[in-house]
Design a protein around this motif. Structure first.
Motif, PDB file in Angstrom:
ATOM      1  N   ARG A  53      38.738  18.423  -7.560  1.00 47.46           N
ATOM      2  CA  ARG A  53      39.399  18.915  -6.345  1.00 47.46           C
ATOM      3  C   ARG A  53      39.597  17.789  -5.351  1.00 47.46           C
ATOM      4  NH1 ARG A  53      35.927  24.412  -5.683  1.00 47.46           N
ATOM      5  NH2 ARG A  53      36.532  25.266  -7.693  1.00 47.46           N
ATOM      6  N   GLN A  54      38.690  16.828  -5.326  1.00 44.54           N
ATOM      7  CA  GLN A  54      38.747  15.800  -4.276  1.00 44.54           C
ATOM      8  C   GLN A  54      39.241  14.453  -4.772  1.00 44.54           C
ATOM      9  OE1 GLN A  54      35.129  15.569  -2.030  1.00 44.54           O
ATOM     10  NE2 GLN A  54      34.977  17.766  -1.788  1.00 44.54           N
ATOM     11  N   ILE A  55      39.192  14.236  -6.082  1.00 43.92           N
ATOM     12  CA  ILE A  55      39.558  12.921  -6.587  1.00 43.92           C
ATOM     13  C   ILE A  55      41.003  12.925  -7.089  1.00 43.92           C
ATOM     14  CG2 ILE A  55      39.161  11.340  -8.520  1.00 43.92           C
ATOM     15  CD1 ILE A  55      37.092  10.846  -6.578  1.00 43.92           C
ATOM     16  N   TRP A  64      40.641   5.556  -9.079  1.00 43.95           N
ATOM     17  CA  TRP A  64      40.281   6.886  -8.578  1.00 43.95           C
ATOM     18  C   TRP A  64      40.091   6.791  -7.071  1.00 43.95           C
ATOM     19  CZ3 TRP A  64      41.260  10.272 -12.081  1.00 43.95           C
ATOM     20  CH2 TRP A  64      40.955  10.049 -13.418  1.00 43.95           C
ATOM     21  N   SER A  65      40.520   7.808  -6.354  1.00 42.66           N
ATOM     22  CA  SER A  65      40.477   7.724  -4.901  1.00 42.66           C
ATOM     23  C   SER A  65      40.420   9.105  -4.272  1.00 42.66           C
ATOM     24  CB  SER A  65      41.724   6.985  -4.418  1.00 42.66           C
ATOM     25  OG  SER A  65      41.734   6.926  -3.023  1.00 42.66           O
ATOM     26  N   VAL A  66      39.845   9.197  -3.076  1.00 42.88           N
ATOM     27  CA  VAL A  66      39.868  10.455  -2.325  1.00 42.88           C
ATOM     28  C   VAL A  66      41.141  10.492  -1.477  1.00 42.88           C
ATOM     29  CG1 VAL A  66      38.657  11.851  -0.604  1.00 42.88           C
ATOM     30  CG2 VAL A  66      37.353  10.536  -2.276  1.00 42.88           C
TER      31      VAL A  66
ATOM     32  N   ALA B   5      34.251   6.380  -5.576  1.00 43.22           N
ATOM     33  CA  ALA B   5      34.637   7.338  -4.534  1.00 43.22           C
ATOM     34  C   ALA B   5      33.513   8.369  -4.410  1.00 43.22           C
ATOM     35  CB  ALA B   5      35.954   8.006  -4.905  1.00 43.22           C
ATOM     36  N   ARG B   6      33.339   8.916  -3.210  1.00 45.66           N
ATOM     37  CA  ARG B   6      32.189   9.773  -2.919  1.00 45.66           C
ATOM     38  C   ARG B   6      31.979  10.918  -3.921  1.00 45.66           C
ATOM     39  NH1 ARG B   6      31.804  13.949  -0.640  1.00 45.66           N
ATOM     40  NH2 ARG B   6      33.894  13.885   0.219  1.00 45.66           N
ATOM     41  N   PRO B   7      33.017  11.698  -4.292  1.00 47.05           N
ATOM     42  CA  PRO B   7      32.760  12.799  -5.238  1.00 47.05           C
ATOM     43  C   PRO B   7      32.236  12.300  -6.591  1.00 47.05           C
ATOM     44  CG  PRO B   7      34.888  13.073  -4.169  1.00 47.05           C
ATOM     45  CD  PRO B   7      34.409  11.704  -3.827  1.00 47.05           C
ATOM     46  N   ILE B   8      32.703  11.127  -7.020  1.00 49.34           N
ATOM     47  CA  ILE B   8      32.204  10.559  -8.277  1.00 49.34           C
ATOM     48  C   ILE B   8      30.746  10.159  -8.092  1.00 49.34           C
ATOM     49  CG2 ILE B   8      32.546   8.766 -10.019  1.00 49.34           C
ATOM     50  CD1 ILE B   8      35.425   8.568  -9.248  1.00 49.34           C
ATOM     51  N   PHE B  31      32.633   9.740 -15.723  1.00 54.45           N
ATOM     52  CA  PHE B  31      33.979   9.263 -16.036  1.00 54.45           C
ATOM     53  C   PHE B  31      34.589  10.049 -17.188  1.00 54.45           C
ATOM     54  CE2 PHE B  31      33.016   5.729 -13.261  1.00 54.45           C
ATOM     55  CZ  PHE B  31      34.244   5.575 -12.635  1.00 54.45           C
ATOM     56  N   LEU B  34      35.855  13.126 -15.566  1.00 49.54           N
ATOM     57  CA  LEU B  34      37.077  12.813 -14.811  1.00 49.54           C
ATOM     58  C   LEU B  34      38.269  12.751 -15.757  1.00 49.54           C
ATOM     59  CD1 LEU B  34      36.474  10.003 -12.185  1.00 49.54           C
ATOM     60  CD2 LEU B  34      37.764  12.099 -11.849  1.00 49.54           C
TER      61      LEU B  34
END
Lengths: 202, 202
Positions: A53-55, A64-66, B5-8, B31, B34
């Motif tokens: 949902r956030q990535i 990968w990024s928010v 990134a924070r969610p990861i 990963f 993801l």
């Protein structure tokens, strides 16, 4: 014959599908989560749900990024004259961790693999060409992995990037890992370490 | 320095807290999830959430269960004259898998361990006594694990169950695992296998 209650069985089945987790580990993890109380399982569930949902993928480099732009692309402290091309976002993190590089990245999303049907169109090659036309890049580091497919990908990129005149193209050095025992290193690595030997400075 | 990134990062942190999963595996799993798309992560998240919402402890034996009574206790095909006492619900499943036992179970919820502060009050011993008074049990199999603590727990139970006259008390046989190499078996196991040797039938 009794088996696990359905919710336990379903969790075990989901865990078994993860790489490197066999039936025994999946079972152990499920019982661990049962025993550890609801909070642990709930936290893990929420982390999993936040993930997709956030990535998203950075519009610029493919990391990968928010946000729309990843922290590297968004930073104004990075050297925009150097572009490091990696196969995977994991490799980008490995390079960042080394703390040696301050340029930009480009994530290809894999390596060329005729066997698995991965050609240039499956990788972010068009995006790379577009960026090189837009940006003012002096050096491209071809940091695909030192494998047959990674080498072939680097070679392919070297050829098509030949159209950008004056662009320096480099590849990561091959040699012994720091702290390695020569005796345990494979012969190809030792051969590359010999071939790439450097002058000792005073 | 860039990190994930924070969610990861949060997913990696949650995964790292699981037994047997180190930082590298946690990273690889994150990963993988993801790359595998949202459905896989969502399915795993839902299995995790169902776990504690749907699973409770069987009122009778202490096994994990969806209903008030677990499938073993609810079944009318089980021999209600035999009660197998296990330390853990996992052990119950291992015994069921062997397909050799058709009686009831009692899950203690652990073994006696003075070091970790586990005494009889921390285990489901009172419930066991209550069940033995209610049920018409002829034999109790003390199937706690063949460890120092499991043996001590079995010995403790043997003593307090002495009050039930005529109750047969047995313990699982010790010996070589089927298919084992004698050469690789530890000496204590070989000694127990010798001591417990059985007559060969024709």
């Amino acid at each position: 014959m009794l088996s696990y209650a359905r919710p336990i069985r379903e969790l075990i089945e989901q865990l078994e599908r993860l790489p490197g987790i066999g039936p025994r580990s999946a079972q152990r993890l499920a019982f661990h989560l049962l025993g550890a109380g609801p909070e642990r399982a709930e936290n893990l569930a929420q982390a999993l749900q936040s993930l997709h949902r956030q990535i998203r993928v950075c519009e610029e480099c493919g990391n990968w990024s928010v946000e729309a732009l990843c922290p590297v692309c968004a930073s104004d402290e990075r050297d925009r004259g150097t572009l490091c091309i990696v196969a995977d976002a994991k490799d980008l993190v490995a390079l960042e961790r080394a703390g040696e590089y301050s340029g930009l990245y480009h994530v290809l999303g894999g390596v060329l693999s005729p066997v698995e049907g991965v050609g240039p169109d499956e990788l972010r090659v068009a995006e790379l060409m577009d960026r090189l036309e837009r940006l003012d890049v002096r050096e491209v580091i071809l940091a695909t992995p030192p494998t047959v497919e990674g080498d072939a990908t680097a070679e392919f990129l070297r050829e098509i990037l030949g159209q950008f005149e004056g662009l320096r193209m480099t590849r990561l050095a091959l040699g012994l890992p720091v702290g390695a025992d020569l005796d345990y290193a494979d012969q190809v690595t030792v051969a590359r370490a010999l071939r790439g030997r450097t002058e000792m400075s005073d």
